[in-house]
Design a protein around this motif. Structure first.
Motif, PDB file in Angstrom:
ATOM      1  N   LEU A   1     -52.643  24.820   0.148  1.00  0.00           N
ATOM      2  CA  LEU A   1     -53.373  23.573   0.721  1.00  0.00           C
ATOM      3  C   LEU A   1     -53.961  23.364  -0.671  1.00  0.00           C
ATOM      4  O   LEU A   1     -54.318  22.034  -1.010  1.00  0.00           O
ATOM      5  N   GLU A   2     -54.336  24.098  -1.739  1.00  0.00           N
ATOM      6  CA  GLU A   2     -55.189  24.033  -2.780  1.00  0.00           C
ATOM      7  C   GLU A   2     -54.203  23.332  -3.813  1.00  0.00           C
ATOM      8  O   GLU A   2     -54.610  22.186  -4.616  1.00  0.00           O
TER       9      GLU A   2
ATOM     10  N   ALA B   1     -53.731  19.638  -2.718  1.00  0.00           N
ATOM     11  CA  ALA B   1     -54.925  18.830  -2.998  1.00  0.00           C
ATOM     12  C   ALA B   1     -55.119  18.615  -4.425  1.00  0.00           C
ATOM     13  O   ALA B   1     -55.386  17.338  -4.879  1.00  0.00           O
ATOM     14  N   ALA B   2     -54.723  19.620  -5.052  1.00  0.00           N
ATOM     15  CA  ALA B   2     -54.614  19.188  -6.704  1.00  0.00           C
ATOM     16  C   ALA B   2     -53.700  18.349  -7.256  1.00  0.00           C
ATOM     17  O   ALA B   2     -53.781  17.563  -8.022  1.00  0.00           O
TER      18      ALA B   2
ATOM     19  N   GLY C   1     -50.769  16.952  -5.227  1.00  0.00           N
ATOM     20  CA  GLY C   1     -49.872  16.195  -4.078  1.00  0.00           C
ATOM     21  C   GLY C   1     -48.675  16.769  -3.850  1.00  0.00           C
ATOM     22  O   GLY C   1     -48.199  18.021  -4.325  1.00  0.00           O
TER      23      GLY C   1
ATOM     24  N   GLN D   1     -53.501  24.982   9.327  1.00  0.00           N
ATOM     25  CA  GLN D   1     -54.681  24.234   8.881  1.00  0.00           C
ATOM     26  C   GLN D   1     -55.012  23.485  10.271  1.00  0.00           C
ATOM     27  O   GLN D   1     -56.346  23.532  10.709  1.00  0.00           O
TER      28      GLN D   1
ATOM     29  N   SER E   1     -58.904  14.455   4.138  1.00  0.00           N
ATOM     30  CA  SER E   1     -58.976  15.400   3.047  1.00  0.00           C
ATOM     31  C   SER E   1     -57.751  15.238   2.167  1.00  0.00           C
ATOM     32  O   SER E   1     -56.696  14.840   2.436  1.00  0.00           O
ATOM     33  N   PRO E   2     -57.853  15.806   0.862  1.00  0.00           N
ATOM     34  CA  PRO E   2     -56.780  15.565  -0.042  1.00  0.00           C
ATOM     35  C   PRO E   2     -55.664  16.261   0.322  1.00  0.00           C
ATOM     36  O   PRO E   2     -54.514  15.736   0.299  1.00  0.00           O
ATOM     37  N   ALA E   3     -55.510  17.272   0.753  1.00  0.00           N
ATOM     38  CA  ALA E   3     -54.422  18.124   1.119  1.00  0.00           C
ATOM     39  C   ALA E   3     -53.707  17.602   2.558  1.00  0.00           C
ATOM     40  O   ALA E   3     -52.517  17.366   2.633  1.00  0.00           O
TER      41      ALA E   3
ATOM     42  N   GLU F   1     -54.179  14.324   3.722  1.00  0.00           N
ATOM     43  CA  GLU F   1     -53.282  13.023   3.341  1.00  0.00           C
ATOM     44  C   GLU F   1     -52.169  13.325   2.482  1.00  0.00           C
ATOM     45  O   GLU F   1     -51.197  12.486   2.759  1.00  0.00           O
ATOM     46  N   ALA F   2     -52.070  14.120   1.735  1.00  0.00           N
ATOM     47  CA  ALA F   2     -50.827  14.490   1.000  1.00  0.00           C
ATOM     48  C   ALA F   2     -49.624  14.875   1.752  1.00  0.00           C
ATOM     49  O   ALA F   2     -48.688  14.267   1.689  1.00  0.00           O
TER      50      ALA F   2
END
Lengths: 204, 204
Positions: free
Chosen positions: A30-31, A34-35, A37, A75, A105-107, A109-110
């Protein structure tokens, strides 16, 4: 359905070193999402971030698609548990708010954009995603079923369209129109779906 | 809104050689999209297929994004005119059916997936898409406004959430869950949205 439930239970067995490795890998996935994509994520970069040996990841998840889907399922299972506030409106609102929070959230949405773009050309990803959603939507429909059980809405209210009319507009804004998922929009959708359940559920 | 309307009218002026070139280019763009997808389309390949000089395309559309958005807008304007069947249910059903038909056509699906995947990293594409949807949704909301005008639903029914709850689930299935847009699903959503308008629109 029973088969799906058993499969997901098996893959989340608790306790021991195996469970610790799994938790570290899911968190690292997940990190990384987010970082960097979806396209920037690799099993190797996840192994480095999770501080586990790369063969532990390859042996358990085999492909990047399976790893990302598993992380997404994990998640969603943790953060989008089925709400049970005691009222249909409260449950619909909480489900929509939690879903919107994950999607933006970034993750989250990715993953959503990766599935939207890549599922058609990747049958394994598409199949894992379909299993995830079949289980997720079945869980979410219990919101409407419980409201019928309480007598809050009539017995004719159909849980399937209600849940898709609640969640669909959130993804529509995220992926299609690009409009924001603001609180006023979410409440407008919740009230429309609630009204639909009240009218369509009544005995005639 | 007035400005948007004027812009789209201007870009669709009828008659003459200019209009024939435009029609040929738009048709070629949709064909190229269907054949090769968004990433495989180029202004040069469209020029070849349309049998027009490439400078005619560069001069008028400038970028691939603008050309594809214009083709998408043209296709939607032609095939998803606002239905006017005389009943709210008839209009909602027709709008949903036409929207589903476009989304599941090869060119339509290619554009939708391209926007979902690429809009976040391409501000010009995102802006053109946002203008398209602002205009499209404003047109579609007239379905609910006309039903209020006929007294078919009460004055409190809110057109915005109704249209997004109708169209959202279609894109949700296409892009997120992968489930089919079958007639039974579409009718279930139409009936839920119709019921929502009937209940929320009533005077209290």
């Amino acid at each position: 359905m029973k088969q799906r439930m058993e499969a997901s239970t098996t893959s989340r067995r608790p306790g021991g070193r195996s469970a610790r490795v799994r938790a570290a890998v899911i968190a690292a996935t997940l990190e990384e999402l987010a970082a960097h994509g979806y396209s920037g994520l690799s099993l190797d970069s996840v192994a480095t971030r999770a501080e586990v040996h790369r063969t532990s990841i390859y042996r358990r998840w085999r492909t990047k698609e399976m790893l990302v889907l598993d992380a997404m399922l994990e998640q969603a299972a943790e953060t989008v548990a089925v709400p049970d506030t005691g009222s249909l409106r409260g449950d619909l609102l909480e489900l929509a708010q939690r879903s919107a929070a994950i999607q933006t959230s970034p993750a989250g949405e990715a993953v959503v954009r990766a599935v939207a773009g890549e599922a058609p050309g990747n049958p394994e990803l598409a199949a894992a995603n379909a299993r995830f959603w079949a289980e997720r939507l079945e869980l979410d429909r219990t919101i409407v079923e419980r409201a019928r059980g309480r007598g809050e809405i009539g017995p004719r209210a159909d849980p399937g369209p209600a849940i898709e009319a609640l969640l669909g507009p959130l993804y529509f804004r995220l992926l299609v129109t690009g409009e924001p998922l603001d609180p006023g929009f979410i409440e407008g959708i919740v009230d429309l779906v609630l009204a639909g359940c009240l009218w369509s559920g009544r005995s005639r």
